[in-house]
Design a protein around this motif. Sequence first.
Motif, PDB file in Angstrom:
ATOM      1  N   SER A 131       0.906  -1.149   0.074  1.00 41.82           N
ATOM      2  CA  SER A 131      -0.050   0.029  -0.136  1.00 41.82           C
ATOM      3  C   SER A 131       0.736   1.380   0.101  1.00 41.82           C
ATOM      4  CB  SER A 131      -0.907   0.084   1.307  1.00 41.82           C
ATOM      5  OG  SER A 131      -0.286   0.304   2.360  1.00 41.82           O
ATOM      6  N   VAL A 132       2.194   1.122  -0.075  1.00 40.41           N
ATOM      7  CA  VAL A 132       3.346   2.236   0.159  1.00 40.41           C
ATOM      8  C   VAL A 132       3.178   2.925  -1.470  1.00 40.41           C
ATOM      9  CG1 VAL A 132       5.549   3.071   0.460  1.00 40.41           C
ATOM     10  CG2 VAL A 132       4.505   0.942   1.858  1.00 40.41           C
ATOM     11  N   PHE A 155       6.972  -0.384  -4.916  1.00 38.64           N
ATOM     12  CA  PHE A 155       6.496  -0.868  -5.974  1.00 38.64           C
ATOM     13  C   PHE A 155       7.593  -1.860  -6.921  1.00 38.64           C
ATOM     14  CE2 PHE A 155       4.856  -2.111 -10.172  1.00 38.64           C
ATOM     15  CZ  PHE A 155       3.623  -2.799 -10.126  1.00 38.64           C
ATOM     16  N   ASN A 156       8.547  -1.321  -7.238  1.00 35.79           N
ATOM     17  CA  ASN A 156       9.654  -1.818  -8.201  1.00 35.79           C
ATOM     18  C   ASN A 156      10.210  -2.829  -7.272  1.00 35.79           C
ATOM     19  OD1 ASN A 156       9.299  -1.515 -11.125  1.00 35.79           O
ATOM     20  ND2 ASN A 156       9.425   0.753 -10.301  1.00 35.79           N
ATOM     21  N   ILE A 182       0.896  -9.975  -7.071  1.00 31.22           N
ATOM     22  CA  ILE A 182       0.948  -8.443  -6.274  1.00 31.22           C
ATOM     23  C   ILE A 182      -0.357  -7.794  -6.049  1.00 31.22           C
ATOM     24  CG2 ILE A 182       1.940  -7.162  -8.172  1.00 31.22           C
ATOM     25  CD1 ILE A 182       3.510  -5.612  -6.213  1.00 31.22           C
ATOM     26  N   VAL A 183      -0.567  -7.543  -4.770  1.00 27.80           N
ATOM     27  CA  VAL A 183      -1.893  -6.927  -4.762  1.00 27.80           C
ATOM     28  C   VAL A 183      -1.713  -5.442  -3.991  1.00 27.80           C
ATOM     29  CG1 VAL A 183      -4.148  -6.752  -3.337  1.00 27.80           C
ATOM     30  CG2 VAL A 183      -2.964  -8.990  -4.257  1.00 27.80           C
ATOM     31  N   ILE A 184      -2.282  -4.216  -4.706  1.00 33.27           N
ATOM     32  CA  ILE A 184      -2.265  -2.953  -4.375  1.00 33.27           C
ATOM     33  C   ILE A 184      -3.582  -2.355  -3.715  1.00 33.27           C
ATOM     34  CG2 ILE A 184      -1.610  -0.642  -5.201  1.00 33.27           C
ATOM     35  CD1 ILE A 184       0.848  -2.775  -5.361  1.00 33.27           C
ATOM     36  N   PHE A 185      -3.677  -1.905  -2.560  1.00 34.15           N
ATOM     37  CA  PHE A 185      -4.655  -1.415  -1.809  1.00 34.15           C
ATOM     38  C   PHE A 185      -4.557   0.096  -1.562  1.00 34.15           C
ATOM     39  CE2 PHE A 185      -2.625  -3.190   1.910  1.00 34.15           C
ATOM     40  CZ  PHE A 185      -3.101  -2.013   2.808  1.00 34.15           C
ATOM     41  N   GLY A 186      -3.414   0.617  -1.756  1.00 33.87           N
ATOM     42  CA  GLY A 186      -3.150   2.111  -1.303  1.00 33.87           C
ATOM     43  C   GLY A 186      -1.918   2.511  -2.090  1.00 33.87           C
ATOM     44  N   ALA A 187      -1.908   3.805  -1.695  1.00 32.96           N
ATOM     45  CA  ALA A 187      -0.659   4.461  -2.360  1.00 32.96           C
ATOM     46  C   ALA A 187      -0.230   5.737  -1.328  1.00 32.96           C
ATOM     47  CB  ALA A 187      -0.919   4.992  -3.896  1.00 32.96           C
ATOM     48  N   VAL A 235       3.483   5.161 -10.975  1.00 33.99           N
ATOM     49  CA  VAL A 235       4.600   4.337 -10.794  1.00 33.99           C
ATOM     50  C   VAL A 235       5.119   3.809 -12.178  1.00 33.99           C
ATOM     51  CG1 VAL A 235       5.133   1.833 -10.297  1.00 33.99           C
ATOM     52  CG2 VAL A 235       3.740   3.147  -8.720  1.00 33.99           C
ATOM     53  N   ASP A 236       6.541   4.175 -12.433  1.00 35.48           N
ATOM     54  CA  ASP A 236       7.068   3.361 -13.627  1.00 35.48           C
ATOM     55  C   ASP A 236       7.701   2.176 -13.443  1.00 35.48           C
ATOM     56  OD1 ASP A 236       6.586   5.757 -15.164  1.00 35.48           O
ATOM     57  OD2 ASP A 236       8.424   6.790 -14.425  1.00 35.48           O
TER      58      ASP A 236
END
Length: 326
Positions: free
Chosen positions: A225-226, A231-232, A244-249, A255-256
């Motif tokens: 979630s960061v 991410f990379n 990979i699961v993303i629930f926040g940022a 993100v590249d």
Amino acid sequence: MKAFVIESGELKVKDMKEPELKAGEVVVGLKTAGINRRDLGLPKRYGNRPEALIIGSDGAGIIEAVGEGVSGLSVGDEVIINPALRWYENSEAPPAEFDILGMPDHGTFAEKVALSAEQVEKKPGYLSWEEAGSLALAGLTGYRALFTKGAVKKGETLFIPGAGSGVATYLIQFAKNEGARVIVTSRSDEKRKHALEIGADRAIATDSDWKQELADETIDLVIDSVGAATFNRSLDVLKKGGRIVIFGATTDDNVDFNLRSFFYGQYQLFGSTMGSREELRDMLAHMEKHNTHPVIDQVFDLENAQEAFDHLSRGKQFGKVVLHIK
């Protein structure tokens, strides 16, 4: 009644009119309410509107009134609030009418809240009021990310960048309940220690070389979630074909990453947010089966809500920050 509101761009505790009961609704006298990172961003989103908005998504309390047409609930019932509005059945994505309690609707940082009877669940008897009031948003977010989207299995290894958030504490416990191996990161020695105490198998420093640290591990699933900051780095330690699961940022939303490396690695990327009532009920059953307790960092009185916000905004917490209301 006392409430913590946004008014003309400012956060304040003030007297608000008690909510009016409508057909199909219940009025809950709130005992506790959990603060979430979502709440921290609401003043900017709400802007300088002069109408006071009661914020807050999580809460637990006792039903004080039951509206016409409501069945299965009675005055005196102890309940928790489900902040995922109008999302009842598990689905690939939320329905168009989905929203989160606490904007645009009045939320839970108040002595009372009126809401649809569809949005309350019976409080698990083994949980304290502080635990119950901080449960739904973070717990449901973690449950859907881990089980519905991440499909974690016994014997797999889960990697969680960032160990101190409320969601992370649920992820650690839920994954261990399922028989998974859990690795977390944190900049804080204290948070790494706490993560190990609640079940994490390994806790490494955020600024360490993850590839080197985890060279002896096979990471099946990452829940992150960061955002851009991790991410990379997370992809670098995920096994080929991993999820990979993303629930926040909490860092940059954008993100590249190298598409060729991604598709050659056959990685699977999932987005996730909150969850349905069906999943919330499954989560409550899971927690009761395993006697899982939310991790509480600190409790503040409603009158000191600004102090609680400041504490959460500093990012020093491990687990949930809770408001005691009455």
